[in-house]
Design a protein around this motif. Structure first.
Motif, PDB file in Angstrom:
ATOM      1  N   SER A 176       0.764  -1.315  -0.199  1.00 58.88           N
ATOM      2  CA  SER A 176       0.088  -0.091  -0.163  1.00 58.88           C
ATOM      3  C   SER A 176       0.889   1.210  -0.026  1.00 58.88           C
ATOM      4  CB  SER A 176      -1.012  -0.059   1.284  1.00 58.88           C
ATOM      5  OG  SER A 176      -1.933  -0.979   1.117  1.00 58.88           O
ATOM      6  N   ILE A 177       0.653   2.027  -1.246  1.00 52.32           N
ATOM      7  CA  ILE A 177       1.650   3.252  -1.166  1.00 52.32           C
ATOM      8  C   ILE A 177       1.147   4.411  -0.558  1.00 52.32           C
ATOM      9  CG2 ILE A 177       3.076   4.698  -2.896  1.00 52.32           C
ATOM     10  CD1 ILE A 177       4.055   1.818  -2.435  1.00 52.32           C
ATOM     11  N   ARG A 178       1.759   4.922   0.361  1.00 52.07           N
ATOM     12  CA  ARG A 178       1.065   6.282   0.870  1.00 52.07           C
ATOM     13  C   ARG A 178       1.985   7.463   0.855  1.00 52.07           C
ATOM     14  NH1 ARG A 178      -0.008   2.040   4.373  1.00 52.07           N
ATOM     15  NH2 ARG A 178      -2.335   1.744   4.550  1.00 52.07           N
ATOM     16  N   CYS A 179       3.073   7.394  -0.065  1.00 47.72           N
ATOM     17  CA  CYS A 179       4.172   8.183  -0.231  1.00 47.72           C
ATOM     18  C   CYS A 179       4.420   8.181  -1.847  1.00 47.72           C
ATOM     19  CB  CYS A 179       5.356   8.276   0.370  1.00 47.72           C
ATOM     20  SG  CYS A 179       5.292   8.097   2.090  1.00 47.72           S
ATOM     21  N   TYR A 180       3.935   9.471  -2.588  1.00 45.49           N
ATOM     22  CA  TYR A 180       3.984   9.439  -3.961  1.00 45.49           C
ATOM     23  C   TYR A 180       4.782  10.854  -4.608  1.00 45.49           C
ATOM     24  CZ  TYR A 180      -0.124   6.699  -3.737  1.00 45.49           C
ATOM     25  OH  TYR A 180      -1.071   5.624  -3.362  1.00 45.49           O
ATOM     26  N   LYS A 181       5.503  10.559  -5.550  1.00 43.56           N
ATOM     27  CA  LYS A 181       6.301  11.527  -5.902  1.00 43.56           C
ATOM     28  C   LYS A 181       5.109  12.511  -6.681  1.00 43.56           C
ATOM     29  CE  LYS A 181       9.885   8.520  -7.750  1.00 43.56           C
ATOM     30  NZ  LYS A 181      10.503   7.961  -9.159  1.00 43.56           N
TER      31      LYS A 181
END
Length: 270
Positions: A88-93
């Motif tokens: 689960s990705i919670r830090c995005y470019k």
């Protein structure tokens, strides 16, 4: 024109198409397979199972099916690692995701299994930064109302609300550049919600293959599912439609190096 077409020169009357038909729409007649039932759910099993490509179905055309000879089947270890590697990705470019990539993602999501092949899921994609910020603000407002009215979820909402009010940190959509919202007809619930979750799970698994990351937008979904009118109005959702799931999508900011474990397996046999 008959829905079922059979190439008599290729068909050997093996009955595979008859046996796999989940609704018994196809039976074996004197001249081979024929449509005698009342309900074809367009699953395509009958066409896909035939080793000789002898059968065609107007609802699941042979011409649109891909030969599995061209699709490698993952070995067990590779498949297990692939599934476990999903995060689960919670830090995005802070990079815009091309709409072509989102369409590529959702074109796979639509292929997920659904109850009785009912499908019934459409998608609203939000990639305008101003709209995403408004969504976050509205969800926070709704969460505060839940706290004030004594909702059982109130204690769970308290910390995210406090973080947002003090720091402005986006604790709802995590500054993701894109939000994919699954939508289904209200008269199709709860199956529409189940089907949406299946499709978004496919999207989550496919995303890394096209360099994307994703995370379930749980706070957003809870707010939308409650019918919170300010959010529904912002989405421009028709009265007969309902939000049935949502994913944040974007390019991951970080790379994960290890596979994370879960709770021990619990199984009972009967």
């Amino acid at each position: 024109m008959d829905m079922i077409q059979v190439n008599q020169e290729k068909c050997i009357r093996c009955s595979l198409c008859v046996n796999v038909c989940p609704t018994k729409f196809i039976t074996m007649g004197d001249q081979g397979p024929e449509a005698t039932g009342e309900n074809c759910i367009a699953c395509g099993h009958c066409v896909a199972v035939c080793p000789w490509a002898a059968l065609d179905n107007m609802k699941a055309p042979l011409a649109q099916q891909l030969s599995l000879e061209k699709v490698p089947i993952l070995d067990a270890d590779t498949a297990a690692r692939f599934l476990r590697a999903r995060r689960s990705i919670r830090c995005y470019k802070q990079e815009v995701v091309p709409r072509e990539k989102i369409l590529q993602l959702l074109d796979i999501a639509r292929l997920a299994p659904t109850g009785g092949n009912t499908q019934g899921v459409s998608y609203q994609v939000i990639d305008k930064a101003d709209t995403l910020r408004k969504i976050t603000s509205l969800v926070i407002d709704w969460m505060e109302e839940q706290v004030q009215t004594g909702s059982p979820w109130g204690p769970y909402y308290a910390q995210p609300i406090d973080n947002y009010r003090k720091t402005g940190e986006d604790v709802i959509l995590r500054d993701a550049p894109c939000l994919v919202v699954a939508i289904s007809a209200r008269n199709f619930l709860p199956r529409g919600r189940d089907n949406s979750h299946f499709s978004l799970a496919y999207a989550e698994l496919y995303a890394p293959a096209i360099e994307l990351g994703s995370c379930w937008a749980g706070f957003f979904e809870m707010c939308a599912s409650s019918g919170y009118q300010p959010l529904i109005s912002l989405l421009g959702l028709k009265e007969e439609m309902a939000v049935t799931g949502a994913l944040m999508v974007g390019y991951p900011q970080f790379t994960y190096r290890r596979l994370v474990d879960r709770n021990p397996l619990k199984v009972t046999w009967q």
